[in-house]
Design an enzyme around this catalytic site. Structure first.
Site, short mmCIF file in Angstrom:
data_model
loop_
_atom_site.label_atom_id
_atom_site.label_comp_id
_atom_site.label_asym_id
_atom_site.label_seq_id
_atom_site.Cartn_x
_atom_site.Cartn_y
_atom_site.Cartn_z
N GLU A 90 38.95 36.99 40.40
CA GLU A 90 39.15 36.34 39.11
C GLU A 90 38.03 35.36 38.79
O GLU A 90 37.75 34.46 39.53
CB GLU A 90 40.50 35.65 39.12
CG GLU A 90 41.58 36.69 39.40
CD GLU A 90 42.98 36.12 39.35
OE1 GLU A 90 43.19 35.16 38.62
OE2 GLU A 90 43.83 36.65 40.05
N HIS A 128 56.33 35.71 38.93
CA HIS A 128 56.35 36.94 38.14
C HIS A 128 56.87 36.74 36.73
O HIS A 128 56.85 37.67 35.95
CB HIS A 128 57.19 38.00 38.87
CG HIS A 128 56.64 38.35 40.21
ND1 HIS A 128 56.94 37.63 41.33
CD2 HIS A 128 55.78 39.31 40.58
CE1 HIS A 128 56.30 38.15 42.37
NE2 HIS A 128 55.58 39.17 41.94
#
Lengths: 323, 469
Positions: A90, A128
């Site tokens: 990332e 999540h």
């Protein structure tokens, strides 16, 4: 558990109603099939790879189709040189966002679109189910786009892929399977940085994005029973956002409510609230209401408490209108 | 015996569990070993039981299984990624090799080529240009460093001690090869024709700076020279280099990507991601590690326990070489060979150059606080790469004292002139603050620009007068 089922049921009923179909995009309704959001994303990715030989899809698990099935069939169709698995790496904030600016426009990161599942799903917990859109909205150079439905997802995703800027495209997990509507099979794009009024009204403006819109829609329906007319706006692109559409609506209604799943403090609702107070201070009849997630990590068993529910929104609509 | 038996039972259960997990995604892997609903590993306590498995198989299966044993009758496991031989011997791999990886070098400290060294002779023209560029880099560092000390530029970072790495690697490449630098590699730009004036413009952040005055000094970049703009965060250029290399591969270009980084950068996750990506994607990229001993104040002894960087390559499946970074001919030859392999075989190569950061990390650092002055002096004087290369060039009669003094005086003059000019060139216009955030300025930025301009009108005294508004 019961709550969760109820929510799911609600989604199903909403999707059957074709909740997301917009008034200004009727033309999109030609030759479409009923598909859910992940299939709409999948269609968009097929089109993107077909129409641009320099388009690539890569990331965790994309080769076999992905956990949410969004990339199904791409590797078979376009080959493993263009659709491949990569580990996570990332570089969004320091590299992608600043690439053009720091090189004086000598280099850019070439129309990068980062797709990410996002938001509550009924059973996700801290990692999540979180909604980190505000982080990315605070990084100049990135655009943030969140669709509310399959048809929107396809058109917005294609627009993102073809935009020359790095974009974070958040796909509400809850909608992957539950949101079903007619999606044209052909290639189309929806405009970025343009909000959409999806329900016209006169007493209060509601602004939201992604999966939260259907919760807000329900609150609008219930408010109407009490004689309150709500205007519901889907912001669609969070940054750079369409202030004009929101401003025009608030000038009409005199009231604003913003709702998102992300924690209320420092959420993007705060930005909308501040900007609209700047622009419409004298027109406002009540303080801007924010019905958002709480400032805790996303708590698994407490999800129904954490969420900006329909009744929280409905109460806020009433108290804002009666302020 | 009883003790052994119990223990081995425990081990076999343990093994079964572990291997079972490994095999989850690959049913075929297990099917070749299981028979009669039981796992062979459960019985796999002695070599005898291994043979017994063989006997249970059908004739056809036995024929196949014959090839599943190596010469020492050890069972071979057909595991995803390649065959692995089982061994009854429990042996841990050593944490370090018996001998450290050798370091390739051509020139000794006196600039004398080693008798048995394999290297390609370079022409006088290239050698002289290399030497001249190395000297130019040194003088540029001295003068810009001084300019920073005088407060004329805000920051500077020298390349002293790493001139051979900069210039010799650049000389071994073509200008089509794409560079993703860290920040101690301006020599590559110099080699490719970036002028001293262009360096000065960037350091002064004037309107001629291609980066439009947005980044700190030394963050050079030039699309024309295939040199990506320097970014301050460490190691972020590594995965990007793999992406750029993959793009060259897909376009069928006769070029590779070279990315540079220090020893400290190898502790970043991006280093791992990049090497792994590159190996898997078979990307034509050269990872050039300048192991100069110091990551600001952190010595390599506190950075890693491996045999430097070169040893990591094999773990990722990448061909690697260790080279004397202060030997320009060794760097030149290693990079030329690496480039050839990267392009013709479409594969990544890892190069570890051993060198020393003779300067401070940057003008914000005083390295005498954490390392002995004697160590710095030793590398500056006795192991200077420029002196070593000069000896070789002189030995070839390609360079005279007269050439030396002319070069030094000319470069000095050019640099002082470049600084004077750069200082006088106005800053980039205010409008440049708002462009390039996106391809086109969105409304929020236009609005903010309007508000700022009104503020400037009302309070001009609050703003620098050298920025045109």
């Amino acid at each position: 558990m019961a709550t969760r089922l109820k929510r799911l049921e609600r989604w199903a009923s909403l999707s059957r109603r074709g909740f997301s179909t917009s008034c200004d995009e009727q033309k999109l309704q030609q030759s479409g099939k009923n598909v859910n959001l992940f299939s709409a994303i999948n269609q968009a990715l097929h089109i993107a790879l077909e129409t641009d030989p320099r388009a690539y899809v890569f990331g965790e698990d994309v080769s076999f189709g992905g956990v949410f099935r969004c990339t199904t069939g791409l590797a078979d169709r376009f080959g493993k040189n263009r659709v491949f698995n990569t580990p996570l790496c990332e570089q969004i904030v320091n590299e992608a966002a600043k690439f053009r600016y720091r090189s004086g426009n000598q280099f850019n990161c070439g129309g990068l679109t980062i797709r990410s599942p996002y938001g509550a799903v009924g059973h996700g917990g801290h990692y999540h189910s979180q909604s980190p859109e505000a982080f990315f909205c605070h990084v100049p150079g990135i655009k943030v786009v969140i669709p509310r439905s399959p048809q929107q997802a396809k058109g917005l995703l294609l627009a993102c892929i073809r935009d020359p800027n790095p974009i974070v495209f958040f796909e509400p997990k809850w909608l992957y399977r539950l949101a079903v509507e007619e999606v044209p099979e052909h290639d189309y794009v929806l405009p970025l940085s343009q909000a959409e009024v999806i329900r016209p009204g006169s007493d209060i403006t509601l602004v939201g994005w992604g999966a939260q819109l259907s919760v807000m829609e329900q609150a609008c329906v219930d408010a109407e029973k009490d004689g309150i007319s709500c205007e519901l706006i889907d912001l669609r692109t969070l940054i750079p956002w369409d202030k004009e559409t929101v401003e025009a609506s608030v000038r009409k209604t005199g009231r604003l409510l913003v709702s998102h799943e992300a924690p209320v403090t420092g959420g993007f609702g705060a930005e909308i609230s501040a900007s609209i107070v700047e622009r419409c201070f004298l027109r406002l009849e009540a303080p801007v209401a924010r019905i958002c997630g709480l400032d805790t990590p996303f708590p698994l068993v407490f999800e129904p408490f954490y969420m900006p529910t329909k009744n929280k929104i409905l109460d806020a609509i009433k108290s804002t209108v009666n302020y | 015996m009883a003790v052994w038996f119990t223990r081995s039972r425990f081990m076999s259960h343990h093994l079964k569990r572990e291997v079972g997990l490994l095999g989850l995604n690959n049913p075929s892997f297990w099917s070749s070993f299981t028979h009669h609903n039981s796992s062979p590993l459960e019985n796999c306590r002695t070599p005898e039981t291994v043979f017994s498995i063989r006997r249970f198989e059908s004739t056809k299966a036995e024929k196949q299984l014959d090839s599943r044993f190596d010469d020492d009758e050890n069972l071979i496991l057909d595991f995803p990624g390649g065959k692995v031989t089982f061994t009854p011997e429990m042996r841990f791999i050593s944490e370090s090799p018996e001998k450290r990886t050798h370091c390739y070098r051509v020139l000794d400290d006196n600039g004398q080529p080693s008798m048995c060294s394999s290297f390609e002779q370079i022409s006088k023209e290239v050698a002289v240009k290399m030497y001249s560029n190395m000297v130019t880099l040194q003088i540029m560092d001295t003068i810009f460093y001084e300019a920073q000390r005088q407060g004329r530029i805000s920051f500077y970072l020298t390349t002293i001690g790493e001139e051979a790495i900069n210039i010799a690697s650049a000389a071994a490449l073509t200008t089509n090869d794409v560079i993703l630098p860290q920040y101690r590699e301006p020599g590559i730009l110099l080699w490719r024709g970036f002028t001293l004036q262009e360096f000065a413009n960037q350091c002064f952040g004037n309107k001629a700076d291609y980066g439009k005055g947005r980044q700190m000094p030394i963050h050079y970049g030039s699309n024309k020279h295939n040199y990506f703009t320097v970014s301050s965060p460490i190691a972020t250029q590594l995965p990007q280099a793999v992406g750029a290399a993959y793009s060259l591969k897909m376009d069928g270009k006769d070029a590779c990507v070279v990315t540079y980084f220090g020893d400290g950068g190898t502790s970043e996750g991006d280093f791992h991601a990049a090497l792994n990506f590159a190996a898997v994607m078979e990307a034509p990229v050269i990872f050039f590690c300048r192991n100069n001993g110091w990551a600001i104040s952190t010595p390599t002894t506190e950075q890693f326990r491996s045999d430097g960087i070169v040893s990591r390559g094999q773990a990722y499946g990448i061909r690697s070489i260790r080279v004397d970074g202060n030997d320009a001919l060794a760097v030149y030859n290693a990079i030329q060979a690496a480039r050839e392999m990267a392009i013709s075989e479409q594969r990544p190569i890892l190069v570890e150059a051993l060198t020393y950061r003779v300067g401070h990390h940057s003008t914000s650092d005083d390295s005498t606080k954490y390392r002995p002055v004697g160590e710095i002096e030793h590398w500056r004087v006795a192991r200077d790469p420029v002196t070593r290369f000069k000896k070789w060039v002189e030995r070839n009669d390609w360079w005279s004292d007269k050439d030396e003094s002319e070069l030094r005086s000319s470069v000095r003059k050019q640099l002082l002139h470049a600084i004077q000019v750069a200082e006088k060139v106005e800053k980039p216009p205010l409008a440049d603050m708002f462009t390039d955030v996106y391809d086109r300025p969105p409304s929020n930025l236009s609005e903010q620009e309007g508000l700022l301009r009104e503020s400037i009108k009302r309070h001009p005294q609050d703003y620098p007068s050298d920025v045109p508004v």
